[in-house]
Motif scaffolding. Structure first.
Motif, PDB file in Angstrom:
ATOM      1  N   GLY A 140       0.796  -1.213   0.000  1.00  0.00           N
ATOM      2  CA  GLY A 140       0.000   0.000   0.000  1.00  0.00           C
ATOM      3  C   GLY A 140       0.835   1.273   0.000  1.00  0.00           C
ATOM      4  O   GLY A 140       0.304   2.371  -0.044  1.00  0.00           O
ATOM      5  N   LEU A 141       2.167   1.112   0.037  1.00  0.00           N
ATOM      6  CA  LEU A 141       3.058   2.274   0.002  1.00  0.00           C
ATOM      7  C   LEU A 141       3.909   2.162  -1.247  1.00  0.00           C
ATOM      8  O   LEU A 141       4.680   1.212  -1.404  1.00  0.00           O
ATOM      9  CB  LEU A 141       3.947   2.326   1.246  1.00  0.00           C
ATOM     10  CG  LEU A 141       4.891   3.525   1.325  1.00  0.00           C
ATOM     11  CD1 LEU A 141       4.084   4.821   1.433  1.00  0.00           C
ATOM     12  CD2 LEU A 141       5.832   3.393   2.511  1.00  0.00           C
ATOM     13  N   GLY A 142       3.744   3.129  -2.142  1.00  0.00           N
ATOM     14  CA  GLY A 142       4.530   3.131  -3.367  1.00  0.00           C
ATOM     15  C   GLY A 142       5.742   4.033  -3.245  1.00  0.00           C
ATOM     16  O   GLY A 142       5.972   4.655  -2.205  1.00  0.00           O
ATOM     17  N   VAL A 143       6.510   4.120  -4.315  1.00  0.00           N
ATOM     18  CA  VAL A 143       7.728   4.920  -4.287  1.00  0.00           C
ATOM     19  C   VAL A 143       7.456   6.421  -4.387  1.00  0.00           C
ATOM     20  O   VAL A 143       8.350   7.229  -4.129  1.00  0.00           O
ATOM     21  CB  VAL A 143       8.724   4.487  -5.385  1.00  0.00           C
ATOM     22  CG1 VAL A 143       9.184   3.068  -5.154  1.00  0.00           C
ATOM     23  CG2 VAL A 143       8.136   4.660  -6.765  1.00  0.00           C
ATOM     24  N   ASP A 144       6.237   6.807  -4.758  1.00  0.00           N
ATOM     25  CA  ASP A 144       5.833   8.220  -4.788  1.00  0.00           C
ATOM     26  C   ASP A 144       4.513   8.349  -4.031  1.00  0.00           C
ATOM     27  O   ASP A 144       3.463   8.616  -4.616  1.00  0.00           O
ATOM     28  CB  ASP A 144       5.685   8.692  -6.238  1.00  0.00           C
ATOM     29  CG  ASP A 144       5.497  10.194  -6.336  1.00  0.00           C
ATOM     30  OD1 ASP A 144       5.829  10.915  -5.365  1.00  0.00           O
ATOM     31  OD2 ASP A 144       4.998  10.651  -7.383  1.00  0.00           O
ATOM     32  N   PRO A 145       4.554   8.157  -2.699  1.00  0.00           N
ATOM     33  CA  PRO A 145       3.316   8.079  -1.926  1.00  0.00           C
ATOM     34  C   PRO A 145       2.630   9.431  -1.758  1.00  0.00           C
ATOM     35  O   PRO A 145       3.277  10.478  -1.723  1.00  0.00           O
ATOM     36  CB  PRO A 145       3.779   7.546  -0.565  1.00  0.00           C
ATOM     37  CG  PRO A 145       5.181   8.038  -0.439  1.00  0.00           C
ATOM     38  CD  PRO A 145       5.733   8.006  -1.841  1.00  0.00           C
ATOM     39  N   THR A 146       1.310   9.367  -1.666  1.00  0.00           N
ATOM     40  CA  THR A 146       0.561  10.559  -1.291  1.00  0.00           C
ATOM     41  C   THR A 146       0.824  10.832   0.193  1.00  0.00           C
ATOM     42  O   THR A 146       1.361   9.971   0.909  1.00  0.00           O
ATOM     43  CB  THR A 146      -0.955  10.349  -1.495  1.00  0.00           C
ATOM     44  OG1 THR A 146      -1.385   9.332  -0.575  1.00  0.00           O
ATOM     45  CG2 THR A 146      -1.284   9.963  -2.925  1.00  0.00           C
ATOM     46  N   ASP A 147       0.426  11.998   0.665  1.00  0.00           N
ATOM     47  CA  ASP A 147       0.595  12.314   2.090  1.00  0.00           C
ATOM     48  C   ASP A 147      -0.157  11.311   2.963  1.00  0.00           C
ATOM     49  O   ASP A 147       0.350  10.891   4.000  1.00  0.00           O
ATOM     50  CB  ASP A 147       0.101  13.733   2.389  1.00  0.00           C
ATOM     51  CG  ASP A 147       1.007  14.807   1.801  1.00  0.00           C
ATOM     52  OD1 ASP A 147       2.176  14.491   1.462  1.00  0.00           O
ATOM     53  OD2 ASP A 147       0.550  15.956   1.669  1.00  0.00           O
ATOM     54  N   ASP A 148      -1.355  10.915   2.537  1.00  0.00           N
ATOM     55  CA  ASP A 148      -2.148   9.952   3.311  1.00  0.00           C
ATOM     56  C   ASP A 148      -1.491   8.576   3.349  1.00  0.00           C
ATOM     57  O   ASP A 148      -1.456   7.931   4.394  1.00  0.00           O
ATOM     58  CB  ASP A 148      -3.570   9.827   2.738  1.00  0.00           C
ATOM     59  CG  ASP A 148      -4.418  11.063   3.022  1.00  0.00           C
ATOM     60  OD1 ASP A 148      -4.062  11.829   3.938  1.00  0.00           O
ATOM     61  OD2 ASP A 148      -5.431  11.243   2.311  1.00  0.00           O
ATOM     62  N   GLU A 149      -0.970   8.116   2.205  1.00  0.00           N
ATOM     63  CA  GLU A 149      -0.294   6.816   2.173  1.00  0.00           C
ATOM     64  C   GLU A 149       0.927   6.818   3.088  1.00  0.00           C
ATOM     65  O   GLU A 149       1.142   5.875   3.849  1.00  0.00           O
ATOM     66  CB  GLU A 149       0.146   6.475   0.744  1.00  0.00           C
ATOM     67  CG  GLU A 149      -0.990   6.137  -0.177  1.00  0.00           C
ATOM     68  CD  GLU A 149      -0.552   6.054  -1.632  1.00  0.00           C
ATOM     69  OE1 GLU A 149      -1.296   5.423  -2.407  1.00  0.00           O
ATOM     70  OE2 GLU A 149       0.505   6.613  -2.002  1.00  0.00           O
ATOM     71  N   LEU A 150       1.692   7.877   3.013  1.00  0.00           N
ATOM     72  CA  LEU A 150       2.885   7.970   3.854  1.00  0.00           C
ATOM     73  C   LEU A 150       2.499   8.021   5.334  1.00  0.00           C
ATOM     74  O   LEU A 150       3.103   7.339   6.161  1.00  0.00           O
ATOM     75  CB  LEU A 150       3.730   9.182   3.469  1.00  0.00           C
ATOM     76  CG  LEU A 150       5.094   9.287   4.136  1.00  0.00           C
ATOM     77  CD1 LEU A 150       5.924   8.030   3.910  1.00  0.00           C
ATOM     78  CD2 LEU A 150       5.832  10.503   3.615  1.00  0.00           C
ATOM     79  N   ALA A 151       1.466   8.781   5.661  1.00  0.00           N
ATOM     80  CA  ALA A 151       1.016   8.882   7.057  1.00  0.00           C
ATOM     81  C   ALA A 151       0.589   7.522   7.604  1.00  0.00           C
ATOM     82  O   ALA A 151       0.858   7.201   8.765  1.00  0.00           O
ATOM     83  CB  ALA A 151      -0.130   9.885   7.172  1.00  0.00           C
ATOM     84  N   ARG A 152      -0.060   6.700   6.767  1.00  0.00           N
ATOM     85  CA  ARG A 152      -0.497   5.370   7.210  1.00  0.00           C
ATOM     86  C   ARG A 152       0.672   4.431   7.499  1.00  0.00           C
ATOM     87  O   ARG A 152       0.552   3.517   8.300  1.00  0.00           O
ATOM     88  CB  ARG A 152      -1.410   4.725   6.161  1.00  0.00           C
ATOM     89  CG  ARG A 152      -2.848   5.174   6.241  1.00  0.00           C
ATOM     90  CD  ARG A 152      -3.766   4.281   5.412  1.00  0.00           C
ATOM     91  NE  ARG A 152      -3.397   4.166   4.018  1.00  0.00           N
ATOM     92  CZ  ARG A 152      -3.776   5.028   3.064  1.00  0.00           C
ATOM     93  NH1 ARG A 152      -4.532   6.063   3.387  1.00  0.00           N
ATOM     94  NH2 ARG A 152      -3.407   4.841   1.819  1.00  0.00           N
ATOM     95  N   HIS A 153       1.805   4.637   6.837  1.00  0.00           N
ATOM     96  CA  HIS A 153       2.921   3.691   6.941  1.00  0.00           C
ATOM     97  C   HIS A 153       4.159   4.250   7.623  1.00  0.00           C
ATOM     98  O   HIS A 153       5.129   3.518   7.814  1.00  0.00           O
ATOM     99  CB  HIS A 153       3.303   3.193   5.540  1.00  0.00           C
ATOM    100  CG  HIS A 153       2.229   2.401   4.893  1.00  0.00           C
ATOM    101  ND1 HIS A 153       1.961   1.097   5.243  1.00  0.00           N
ATOM    102  CD2 HIS A 153       1.329   2.739   3.938  1.00  0.00           C
ATOM    103  CE1 HIS A 153       0.946   0.662   4.524  1.00  0.00           C
ATOM    104  NE2 HIS A 153       0.541   1.629   3.729  1.00  0.00           N
TER     105      HIS A 153
END
Length: 165
Positions: A140-153
């Motif tokens: 669920g975390l890619g190499v260009d994460p959105t702020d929400d994706e990064l916050a989750r991980h």
């Protein structure tokens, strides 16, 4: 070690979930890691890779893993893209370590970065090495994460600042 524990009691260090770890998926990744470590130990510069040696928190034996130190504004960091790895747990228990490339060996001390300060470091790390570590990131975390994706991980990706020992 003792002075570190006295000056930095465990309750001040972030607590990580022991399950937040992506093990190598197959033998190919293990072979790749050994090859990178072997080349790095002989001085070959593979995109900045170095060999990190930490003391095993249970065994007390040296553990060696290839890592990609990251320079940002005069500070140097290590990111654990696989999550709560053995080397990151070992670094929490015994923060003294070595970084090596060829004959160049540095004694270092690793200090974990607080979760709320990791985002810009992880983003910079992914900008530089996402092509290499993208397959290792939490699902669920890619190499260009959105702020929400990064916050989750973000709590799943330990980050350490490297200091001279």
């Amino acid at each position: 070690m003792l002075s570190y524990l006295v000056n930095n009691p465990a309750e001040e260090r972030p607590i990580m979930n022991a399950t937040d770890y992506r093990a190598p998926a197959n033998g190919v990744e293990n072979v790749f890691n050994r090859a990178v470590r072997w080349l790095t130990d002989r001085g070959v510069n593979l995109a900045g890779a170095q060999t990190l040696t930490v003391t095993g928190r249970v065994s007390g034996t040296p553990q060696r893993i290839p890592v990609n130190p990251l320079q940002i504004d005069g500070h140097e960091y290590l990111v654990s893209p696989r999550g709560n790895t053995q080397w990151s747990r070992n670094a929490r228990a015994v923060p003294t370590a070595e970084l090596r490339r060829g004959r160049r060996v540095r004694a270092v001390r690793l200090a974990e970065i607080a979760v709320d300060q990791r985002a810009p470091i992880i983003r910079t790390y992914l900008d530089k090495w996402g092509w290499e570590v993208g397959r290792l990131l939490p699902e669920g975390l890619g190499v260009d994460p959105t702020d929400d994706e990064l916050a989750r991980h973000i709590a799943d990706l330990p980050v350490f600042e490297i200091h001279a020992a």
